[in-house]
Design an enzyme around this catalytic site. Structure first.
Site, PDB file in Angstrom:
ATOM      1  N   LYS A  82      40.863  33.748  39.721  1.00 55.79           N
ATOM      2  CA  LYS A  82      41.261  34.993  39.047  1.00 55.79           C
ATOM      3  C   LYS A  82      42.221  35.815  39.891  1.00 55.79           C
ATOM      4  O   LYS A  82      43.093  36.492  39.352  1.00 55.79           O
ATOM      5  CB  LYS A  82      40.023  35.838  38.708  1.00 55.79           C
ATOM      6  CG  LYS A  82      39.040  35.163  37.775  1.00 55.79           C
ATOM      7  CD  LYS A  82      39.587  35.062  36.359  1.00 55.79           C
ATOM      8  CE  LYS A  82      38.619  34.315  35.466  1.00 55.79           C
ATOM      9  NZ  LYS A  82      39.110  34.148  34.093  1.00 55.79           N
ATOM     10  N   GLU A 104      38.254  43.783  31.669  1.00 56.80           N
ATOM     11  CA  GLU A 104      36.899  43.384  31.271  1.00 56.80           C
ATOM     12  C   GLU A 104      36.455  42.284  32.220  1.00 56.80           C
ATOM     13  O   GLU A 104      37.293  41.671  32.899  1.00 56.80           O
ATOM     14  CB  GLU A 104      36.915  42.871  29.826  1.00 56.80           C
ATOM     15  CG  GLU A 104      37.283  41.409  29.666  1.00 56.80           C
ATOM     16  CD  GLU A 104      38.725  41.086  30.050  1.00 56.80           C
ATOM     17  OE1 GLU A 104      39.568  41.992  30.028  1.00 56.80           O
ATOM     18  OE2 GLU A 104      38.989  39.925  30.382  1.00 56.80           O
ATOM     19  N   SER A 371      37.336  25.980  39.840  1.00 62.50           N
ATOM     20  CA  SER A 371      37.892  27.321  39.615  1.00 62.50           C
ATOM     21  C   SER A 371      37.220  28.406  40.453  1.00 62.50           C
ATOM     22  O   SER A 371      37.833  29.439  40.740  1.00 62.50           O
ATOM     23  CB  SER A 371      37.776  27.689  38.133  1.00 62.50           C
ATOM     24  OG  SER A 371      36.434  27.527  37.693  1.00 62.50           O
TER      25      SER A 371
HETATM   26  C1  LIG Z   1      34.862  30.989  38.329  1.00 67.00           C
HETATM   27  C2  LIG Z   1      35.346  30.986  36.904  1.00 67.00           C
HETATM   28  N1  LIG Z   1      35.828  29.840  36.379  1.00 67.00           N
HETATM   29  C3  LIG Z   1      36.262  29.798  35.089  1.00 67.00           C
HETATM   30  C4  LIG Z   1      36.225  30.918  34.278  1.00 67.00           C
HETATM   31  C5  LIG Z   1      36.655  30.785  32.849  1.00 67.00           C
HETATM   32  O1  LIG Z   1      37.814  31.522  32.620  1.00 67.00           O
HETATM   33  P1  LIG Z   1      39.202  30.784  32.324  1.00 67.00           P
HETATM   34  O2  LIG Z   1      39.616  30.104  33.592  1.00 67.00           O
HETATM   35  O3  LIG Z   1      40.125  31.890  31.948  1.00 67.00           O
HETATM   36  O4  LIG Z   1      38.957  29.799  31.216  1.00 67.00           O
HETATM   37  C6  LIG Z   1      35.768  32.138  34.804  1.00 67.00           C
HETATM   38  C7  LIG Z   1      35.824  33.343  33.976  1.00 67.00           C
HETATM   39  N2  LIG Z   1      35.491  34.451  34.431  1.00 67.00           N
HETATM   40  C8  LIG Z   1      35.847  35.700  33.796  1.00 67.00           C
HETATM   41  C9  LIG Z   1      35.282  36.823  34.654  1.00 67.00           C
HETATM   42  O5  LIG Z   1      34.932  36.555  35.836  1.00 67.00           O
HETATM   43  O6  LIG Z   1      35.229  37.929  34.218  1.00 67.00           O
HETATM   44  C10 LIG Z   1      35.390  35.794  32.387  1.00 67.00           C
HETATM   45  O7  LIG Z   1      34.032  36.081  32.363  1.00 67.00           O
HETATM   46  C11 LIG Z   1      36.225  36.741  31.541  1.00 67.00           C
HETATM   47  C12 LIG Z   1      37.337  37.450  32.195  1.00 67.00           C
HETATM   48  C13 LIG Z   1      36.841  35.918  30.442  1.00 67.00           C
HETATM   49  C14 LIG Z   1      35.300  32.163  36.135  1.00 67.00           C
HETATM   50  O8  LIG Z   1      34.825  33.312  36.688  1.00 67.00           O
END
Ligand SMILES: Cc1ncc(COP(=O)(O)O)c(/C=N/[C@H](C(=O)O)[C@@H](O)C(C)C)c1O
Length: 387
Positions: A82, A104, A371
């Site tokens: 992120k 968010e 990720s």
């Molecule tokens: C470690 C990790 N890996 C994958 C994801 C899935 O989000 P994408 O990569 O945007 O598909 C997430 C998504 N996290 C967001 C968050 O941390 O807030 C999610 O909950 C929202 C922003 C969509 C994540 O934290």
């Protein structure tokens, strides 16, 4: 702002003005050397890029098939991918003279990354988070507060991600001139899916170079988990022209595809509109979003980014799913076989790669986009499994 028929801006006219201002500023800023140099400097010395590609020798031997490589986005500062787009959005907000950044979060990784980037550039940061996720992702909640962000608990609806997005957007529309809405994935009205993808493309750019340098050929398969779609599109984009590379997005099958407790949008969804853009969505016959579920807070989102929808229709990306159980098995296996504790979200990609490795021959290679790291999930999993 379209990817085939998907994407666009299904928003009120006054919001369209605000979105177009963000798009114009972004397209201007991204060309300047100042922006590119500052972002590259931060990627190198603040995030710690390039993230390594690690050959998971023991996991490969355990599965007895294709060689499994892992792109270590879990090693980035703040522990996930992120940060790649949060830094870009925070710099953009600074450039545009914004007074507050709103976002968010579900898993809390985006929230922590946004709070981190705003602390760095010196901008107030407001994070909207469902109270269910606040409870479950407590370590990240504490970090957001330490980093100086204002946390807004969201009690409406299912009190998870979709409601957090709605709540954040409601705050943003109060003053779109002074606020920047920094969406957490490659979703939302144009320009967000493109902007977030552009910032996340660093993952695939590095990976292609690193893999060719090491293996003298491209990976046979690349696997990434899909929530909104940012880490996966960031990894896949560089490889889209490479027809020999199979691209697999893994969504949460939760308690099973034959139950309502999942978020397998690409497997069970239908064409619809969500959060200002056209996509596949999990919805009832009247177009009302269905409640979704995943053991991974970051994946329980009823939509998916518009570029993914286009790539699915084109047949360029294969969308699969993994259940909570498969995810937990992968979480524990990677931890105990390779000493790497993955985020529950990322464990969905590991689960599919473990399955696929057995089917592909020993002469094949699989690259998994890890990720994020699992610190945020450790207590939850330990309780869940009575460790
Ligand atoms: C470690 C990790 N890996 C994958 C994801 C899935 O989000 P994408 O990569 O945007 O598909 C997430 C998504 N996290 C967001 C968050 O941390 O807030 C999610 O909950 C929202 C922003 C969509 C994540 O934290």
């Amino acid at each position: 702002g379209y990817f085939g028929e998907y994407g666009g801006q299904i928003i009120p006219p006054e919001l369209k003005v605000a979105m177009d201002k963000i798009s114009d500023a972004y397209e201007t800023v991204r060309q300047t050397r100042a922006f590119q140099d500052e972002l590259q400097e931060l990627y190198t010395h603040y995030v710690g890029r390039p993230s390594p590609i690690y050959f998971a020798k023991k996991l490969t031997e355990r599965q007895g098939g294709a060689r499994i490589f892992i792109k270590r986005e879990d090693l980035n500062h703040t522990g996930a991918h992120k940060i790649n787009h949060c830094l870009g959005q925070a710099l953009l907000a600074k450039f545009m003279g914004k007074t507050k950044v709103i976002a968010e979060t579900g898993a809390g990784q985006h929230g922590v990354a946004m709070a981190t980037a705003c602390a760095l550039v010196g901008l107030p940061c407001e994070i909207h988070m469902g109270v269910i996720d606040i409870e479950k992702e407590h370590p990240n909640v504490t970090k957001m507060k330490i980093l100086g962000a204002t946390l807004i608990p969201v009690t409406r609806g299912t009190q998870t991600l979709k409601d957090a997005v709605d709540s954040a957007f409601d705050e943003y529309v109060k003053d779109p001139d002074n606020f920047l809405y920094a969406i957490g994935s490659a979703v939302g009205p144009h320009p967000f899916p493109k902007m977030v993808r552009d910032f996340q493309m660093i993952i695939g750019k590095e990976s292609r170079e690193q893999f060719l340098a090491r293996e003298k050929k491209l990976p046979d398969m690349i696997v990434a988990c899909v929530g909104g779609g940012s880490n996966s599109i960031g990894m896949f984009t560089e490889f889209l022209p490479d027809e020999s590379v199979r691209l697999v997005g893994v969504e949460p099958a939760g308690k099973g595809l034959d139950t309502p407790d999942n978020a397998a949008t690409m497997t069970l969804g239908t064409k619809g509109t969500l959060h200002g853009y056209k996509c596949y969505a999990l919805q009832d016959k009247d177009g009302n979003t269905l409640p979704v579920y995943s053991i991974a807070s970051g994946l329980d989102y009823p939509g998916v980014g518009p570029q993914h929808c286009y790539l699915k229709d084109m047949g360029r990306v294969q969308y699969e799913s993994a259940t909570d159980q498969e995810c937990l098995d992968a979480f524990i296996t990677l931890s105990r076989v390779e000493g790497i504790i993955p985020a529950l979200e990322s464990a969905h990609a590991v689960a599919y790669a473990m399955r696929a490795a057995k089917e592909l021959g020993k002469d094949k290679t699989i690259l998994v986009n890890l990720s994020g790291r699992g610190d945020k999930d450790a207590d939850f999993v330990a309780d869940y499994l009575n460790l």
